[in-house]
Enzyme design. Structure first.
Site, PDB file in Angstrom:
ATOM      1  N   PHE A 121     -24.294  67.792 -21.178  1.00  0.00           N
ATOM      2  CA  PHE A 121     -23.572  67.654 -19.914  1.00  0.00           C
ATOM      3  C   PHE A 121     -22.836  68.962 -19.652  1.00  0.00           C
ATOM      4  O   PHE A 121     -22.739  69.819 -20.544  1.00  0.00           O
ATOM      5  CB  PHE A 121     -22.564  66.497 -20.041  1.00  0.00           C
ATOM      6  CG  PHE A 121     -22.792  65.370 -19.072  1.00  0.00           C
ATOM      7  CD1 PHE A 121     -24.014  64.749 -18.962  1.00  0.00           C
ATOM      8  CD2 PHE A 121     -21.739  64.910 -18.265  1.00  0.00           C
ATOM      9  CE1 PHE A 121     -24.205  63.697 -18.086  1.00  0.00           C
ATOM     10  CE2 PHE A 121     -21.918  63.853 -17.384  1.00  0.00           C
ATOM     11  CZ  PHE A 121     -23.150  63.250 -17.290  1.00  0.00           C
ATOM     12  N   HIS A 244     -17.615  66.558  -6.804  1.00  0.00           N
ATOM     13  CA  HIS A 244     -18.800  66.544  -7.660  1.00  0.00           C
ATOM     14  C   HIS A 244     -19.885  67.384  -6.996  1.00  0.00           C
ATOM     15  O   HIS A 244     -20.147  67.219  -5.812  1.00  0.00           O
ATOM     16  CB  HIS A 244     -19.283  65.106  -7.854  1.00  0.00           C
ATOM     17  CG  HIS A 244     -20.261  64.944  -8.985  1.00  0.00           C
ATOM     18  ND1 HIS A 244     -21.547  65.460  -8.935  1.00  0.00           N
ATOM     19  CD2 HIS A 244     -20.143  64.364 -10.196  1.00  0.00           C
ATOM     20  CE1 HIS A 244     -22.159  65.174 -10.075  1.00  0.00           C
ATOM     21  NE2 HIS A 244     -21.329  64.515 -10.857  1.00  0.00           N
ATOM     22  N   LEU A 254     -23.591  59.482  -5.412  1.00  0.00           N
ATOM     23  CA  LEU A 254     -23.569  60.330  -6.599  1.00  0.00           C
ATOM     24  C   LEU A 254     -24.956  60.466  -7.231  1.00  0.00           C
ATOM     25  O   LEU A 254     -25.673  59.491  -7.420  1.00  0.00           O
ATOM     26  CB  LEU A 254     -22.612  59.710  -7.620  1.00  0.00           C
ATOM     27  CG  LEU A 254     -22.525  60.360  -8.996  1.00  0.00           C
ATOM     28  CD1 LEU A 254     -21.902  61.744  -8.886  1.00  0.00           C
ATOM     29  CD2 LEU A 254     -21.699  59.504  -9.929  1.00  0.00           C
ATOM     30  N   GLU A 257     -24.590  64.121 -13.167  1.00  0.00           N
ATOM     31  CA  GLU A 257     -24.708  65.404 -13.840  1.00  0.00           C
ATOM     32  C   GLU A 257     -25.787  65.334 -14.924  1.00  0.00           C
ATOM     33  O   GLU A 257     -26.380  66.345 -15.305  1.00  0.00           O
ATOM     34  CB  GLU A 257     -23.346  65.729 -14.481  1.00  0.00           C
ATOM     35  CG  GLU A 257     -23.200  67.107 -15.036  1.00  0.00           C
ATOM     36  CD  GLU A 257     -21.730  67.425 -15.305  1.00  0.00           C
ATOM     37  OE1 GLU A 257     -20.915  67.300 -14.370  1.00  0.00           O
ATOM     38  OE2 GLU A 257     -21.400  67.781 -16.443  1.00  0.00           O
ATOM     39  N   ARG A 288     -17.797  71.436 -13.336  1.00  0.00           N
ATOM     40  CA  ARG A 288     -18.055  70.946 -11.980  1.00  0.00           C
ATOM     41  C   ARG A 288     -17.394  71.797 -10.900  1.00  0.00           C
ATOM     42  O   ARG A 288     -17.973  72.018  -9.827  1.00  0.00           O
ATOM     43  CB  ARG A 288     -17.572  69.498 -11.862  1.00  0.00           C
ATOM     44  CG  ARG A 288     -18.478  68.561 -12.601  1.00  0.00           C
ATOM     45  CD  ARG A 288     -18.007  67.132 -12.516  1.00  0.00           C
ATOM     46  NE  ARG A 288     -18.971  66.279 -13.211  1.00  0.00           N
ATOM     47  CZ  ARG A 288     -18.782  64.982 -13.429  1.00  0.00           C
ATOM     48  NH1 ARG A 288     -17.682  64.401 -13.010  1.00  0.00           N
ATOM     49  NH2 ARG A 288     -19.698  64.277 -14.052  1.00  0.00           N
ATOM     50  N   HIS A 355     -14.878  63.177  -5.501  1.00  0.00           N
ATOM     51  CA  HIS A 355     -15.353  62.333  -6.592  1.00  0.00           C
ATOM     52  C   HIS A 355     -14.241  61.756  -7.463  1.00  0.00           C
ATOM     53  O   HIS A 355     -14.243  60.573  -7.768  1.00  0.00           O
ATOM     54  CB  HIS A 355     -16.303  63.163  -7.456  1.00  0.00           C
ATOM     55  CG  HIS A 355     -16.937  62.423  -8.598  1.00  0.00           C
ATOM     56  ND1 HIS A 355     -17.674  61.275  -8.406  1.00  0.00           N
ATOM     57  CD2 HIS A 355     -16.966  62.667  -9.934  1.00  0.00           C
ATOM     58  CE1 HIS A 355     -18.123  60.849  -9.585  1.00  0.00           C
ATOM     59  NE2 HIS A 355     -17.695  61.657 -10.526  1.00  0.00           N
ATOM     60  N   ARG A 400     -11.840  67.980 -14.533  1.00  0.00           N
ATOM     61  CA  ARG A 400     -12.344  67.088 -15.556  1.00  0.00           C
ATOM     62  C   ARG A 400     -13.783  67.437 -15.926  1.00  0.00           C
ATOM     63  O   ARG A 400     -14.585  67.753 -15.049  1.00  0.00           O
ATOM     64  CB  ARG A 400     -12.298  65.630 -15.062  1.00  0.00           C
ATOM     65  CG  ARG A 400     -12.916  64.640 -16.024  1.00  0.00           C
ATOM     66  CD  ARG A 400     -12.745  63.205 -15.570  1.00  0.00           C
ATOM     67  NE  ARG A 400     -13.547  62.851 -14.410  1.00  0.00           N
ATOM     68  CZ  ARG A 400     -14.857  62.615 -14.444  1.00  0.00           C
ATOM     69  NH1 ARG A 400     -15.531  62.719 -15.564  1.00  0.00           N
ATOM     70  NH2 ARG A 400     -15.509  62.272 -13.342  1.00  0.00           N
TER      71      ARG A 400
END
Lengths: 589, 230
Positions: A121, A244, A254, A257, A288, A355, A400
């Site tokens: 990720f 996002h 969405l 990712e 992000r 997001h 985040r």
């Protein structure tokens, strides 16, 4: 004190039935604390259900890993605004909590050796900034659904008491500052109810509905944030709102990712893999905030795709049908439903979308709400806890990392549950219900019974969301933010003159939406005011007029109070629990 | 485009009625968008909805006679006027909002949680990809209720027949290599109603918005029972 309202009494009241609330409730129910969970929707409709890609934990099932590397990535990802004690706590707890969820029934995808499947990720590295790590534990691309349903199921087993489709109006606070529960309404009947509790946990999720285009559900209206503000508690770091990178262009749904984690990448109109220019090492798996800004820049500089050159493309075809069907079946279905194309054959038009609320109710790592209400910056508010997206511990700081929010909710849901168990041992009896909180909550409800001419709630809400998008988006300047502050305050005044046409009691969703809009309004004001004041660029807060991070002046948390829209600041906790601090460094991917 | 919507407000209406609305539609519009537009026209119109992408399961409705989720139902192929009613067979609270208590009760009745008797290992339970694959098509259920409220057996015996959604969940745990309560789960489904009211009408499978197959899951449970009894 209004005496005609019925009262129910529990040891603990949990407001919100997403992953954070349900994990805490489970901890409490298993400890035989009498716990009530209030949720405005049936629990499995909470927005945790929509989380896709997974949950980070250094299990090292696929590539070498350890919690310390995870901690470094999280702090770097946060642009050094995260509190390092809380991050250490979270990253250390992660492997055990994933295993716990697996034991609770979560149907994680599996590796050939039978262990939990993990995928790469964004923002993940081995060895403090080295090669890409694979840290995100996944149940295909439906990890949130799998976790939420399993937690609800375990709560059924533990006989947790649920108040489904009850909307929390406001906290009850006595003169000495204790939180004594909340005033709620049963949506089906429209009747108010007081739920008294020795401890109250806010787990109400984020507030993505302050922006027009977002990945959030209709219910994500920041109710707990509004309740905290109205109870005199500040909100922390609200200027940091995550966009996002990969929402479906123009629609906002969405695309995980995990699509890039599995090997997908972004292209501009020239077919260029443009992330190579912005993040030479991590490329499409940079943080992000970095990827979102890159997409905006590509579009702004004329390299966008489509007839209006207003988006970029996410390419997945090269992964092959098997990977897409096995690892990304949910987003494939979403793309087929909303775009009528199949990502097995065609790239997906995407654009950044609002997001995640990084900011929230300030807490320590035990989930206790802390605020500068007495002599120090972090006095606990007795009887009040917060966990999950509505809280700001802060483990996410200014940005985040993907895969850290499902982790956040279970780690701090559980931590809050544990601390509440201790709190209940020292606070054995309900305190008497005093103070004017109940009357105030009832007045707030009664205000919507006013009849006559007035704007509709929908109109004000639409204008608020548009205003926030136009004046508090990804790239910000003093001028635009100042105008944004004025406009949102103007909207707050318009809201006072809004009127409902429907004054019925039974399942009146128009009234629910009016009460939600009051929360959105409070959150929007906190967000735009905090953003206007922060004169630097850090993580998701990008100021064109102050393009650099300024650690000397701004390595600190913002606190916004509703009263007089006052701002205050407090230091970042740079000292971890057991390891050396990670001092701020230039952030490159 | 014309919509005919089921209306009932217990505070003002003696009985339900159908009301027509006109909605200006655009390409790619889903039924939920049209319903939101109708709510803009008439604030008192009430329906549940949330995620808007078919994962939360809030907006299950009866659309031109078939159950489905409003947010992932495109309106362009629908026959006009689009008739939108609450899920069949459930008590109506208001307009399109029904009381799902009995549906949730049946879900809880099948003990929809992993039951393991052995002490827990320090690590995850090992489960091979093939064992895990047996849960595909089962764990994705969103509890929207489209299936059970399309099932004639559930209409007649909602108190005794578990219904397709609950039985799908029951099989989700029977099929899970980690679960150790298969015998107990099977025993609790004995008798003429709980499981065996399923007459393989297949409405459940035809309407499931997640393309799951409760009929097949019910068949699998019956097969195991049969095998155990011979």
């Amino acid at each position: 004190m209004s005496s005609s309202i019925p009262v129910r009494r529990f040891d603990t009241l949990v407001i919100g039935a997403g992953g954070g609330g349900l994990r805490a409730a489970l901890q409490l129910a298993q400890a035989e604390s009498h716990v009530a969970v209030v949720s405005k929707v049936f629990p499995t409709r909470s927005h945790t259900v929509a989380a896709q890609g997974g949950m980070n934990a250094a299990l090292a099932n696929v590539l070498p890993d350890n919690w310390h590397w995870h901690m470094f990535d999280t702090i770097k990802g946060s642009d050094y605004l995260a509190d390092q004690d809380a991050v250490e706590y979270m990253c250390r707890a992660a492997p055990r909590l994933v295993v716990e969820l697996e034991h609770a029934g979560v149907p994680f995808s599996r590796l050939d050796n039978g262990k939990i499947y993990q995928r790469p990720f964004g923002g993940q590295s081995q060895n403090f900034g080295g090669d890409q790590a694979a840290r995100t534990c996944a149940a295909a691309d439906r990890t949130g659904h799998a976790i939420l349903h399993s937690l609800y199921q375990q709560n059924i087993h533990a006989k947790t008491h649920f108040f489904d489709e009850y909307l929390a109006l406001d906290l009850i606070r006595d003169e000495s500052g204790y939180i004594l529960g909340a005033v709620v309404i049963e949506i089906e009947t429209g009747e108010p109810l007081i739920i008294e509790a020795k401890a109250t946990l806010l787990a109400t999720g984020g507030a993505g509905q302050i922006f027009r285009t977002n990945t959030n559900a209709h219910i994500n209206t920041g109710d707990g944030l509004g309740m905290a503000l109205r109870a005199g508690i500040p909100l922390q770091d609200m200027e940091f709102f995550q966009f996002h990178p990969t929402g479906i262009a123009g629609k906002g749904m969405l695309i995980t990712e995990g699509a890039r984690g599995e090997g997908g990448y972004l292209l501009n109109k020239d077919g260029e893999r443009f992330m190579e220019r912005y993040a030479p090492n991590a490329k499409d798996l940079a943080s992000r905030d970095v990827v979102s800004r890159a997409i905006y820049t590509e579009v702004k500089e004329g390299r966008g795709c489509g007839p209006n050159a207003d988006h970029v493309m996410l390419k997945l075809e090269h992964l092959g049908p098997e990977v897409i069907q096995k690892r990304l079946p949910g987003i494939r279905a979403t793309i087929q439903t909303f775009l009528h194309i199949d990502p097995i054959n065609e790239p997906i038009p995407i654009y950044p979308t609002a997001h995640y609320t990084m900011g929230g109710i300030p807490t320590n790592r035990y989930g206790q709400v802390v605020a500068p209400l007495g002599n120090t910056a972090e006095e606990t508010v007795p009887g009040l806890y917060a966990a999950g997206e509505c809280a700001c511990v802060s483990v996410h700081g200014a940005n985040r990392l993907g895969g850290n929010s499902l982790l956040d909710i279970v780690v701090f849901g559980r931590a809050a549950g544990n601390h509440i168990i201790e709190f209940l041992e020292e606070n054995r009896y309900h305190r008497p219900l005093t103070g004017d909180s109940v009357d105030k909550a009832m007045a707030r409800l009664a205000r919507w019974d006013q009849k006559g001419e007035g704007e509709s709630v929908k109109q004000v809400r639409d204008d608020l969301k548009k205003t926030m998008e136009d004046y508090c988006g990804v790239f910000r300047t003093d001028e635009v933010l100042a105008e944004g502050v004025d406009k949102v305050i103007e909207l707050e005044q318009r809201l006072e003159n809004a009127r409902l046409r429907d004054h019925s009691k039974v399942f009146n969703t128009a009234r629910v939406e009016a009460l939600e809009l009051e929360n959105l309004m409070d959150v929007a004001i906190a967000t735009v005011c905090s953003a206007h004041a922060r004169k630097e660029s850090r993580g998701a807060h990008s100021r064109i007029d102050f393009p650099d991070r300024d650690d000397e002046r701004w390595l600190k948390h913002t606190l916004f109070f509703k009263e007089e829209r006052r701002l205050d600041y407090k230091p970042v906790r740079m000292k971890p629990l057991s390891v050396d601090s990670f001092p701020p460094k230039a952030r490159v991917y | 485009m014309r919509f005919s919507i089921y209306r009932y407000n217990p505070e003002t209406d003696n009985k339900p009625y159908m009301q027509d609305f006109e909605v200006v539609v655009n390409a790619g519009m889903m039924l939920r968008d049209a319903l939101l537009n109708i709510k803009e026209q008439d604030e008192s119109f009430t329906f549940r909805h949330s995620c808007g992408e078919g994962v939360c399961g809030s907006d299950a409705l009866n659309i031109n006679g078939t159950n489905g989720l409003a947010c992932i139902t495109p309106i362009s192929p629908l026959k006009e006027p689009v008739e939108v009613r609450p899920l069949p067979g459930r008590p109506v609270i208001r307009d399109l909002v029904v009381d799902m208590t009995q549906f949730y009760h049946q879900y809880r009745s099948v003990k929809p949680y992993l039951i393991v008797h052995d002490p827990e290992p320090e690590e995850e339970y090992r489960q091979s990809p093939e064992e895990r694959e047996k849960l595909d098509g089962l764990y994705e259920c969103i509890l929207c209720g489209c299936c059970s409220t399309a099932c004639p057996s559930f209409w007649w015996n909602p108190d005794k027949f578990r219904g397709p959604a609950a039985l799908l969940q029951s099989y989700r745990f029977i099929a899970d290599s980690r679960d150790q309560a298969t015998a107990q789960r099977l025993e609790e489904l004995e008798g003429p109603y709980r499981l065996f009211r399923c007459h393989t009408i297949m409405n459940c499978t035809n309407v499931c918005p997640k393309e799951l197959n409760p009929t097949k899951a019910i068949g699998e449970i019956k097969k195991i029972m049969l095998k155990n009894n011979t």
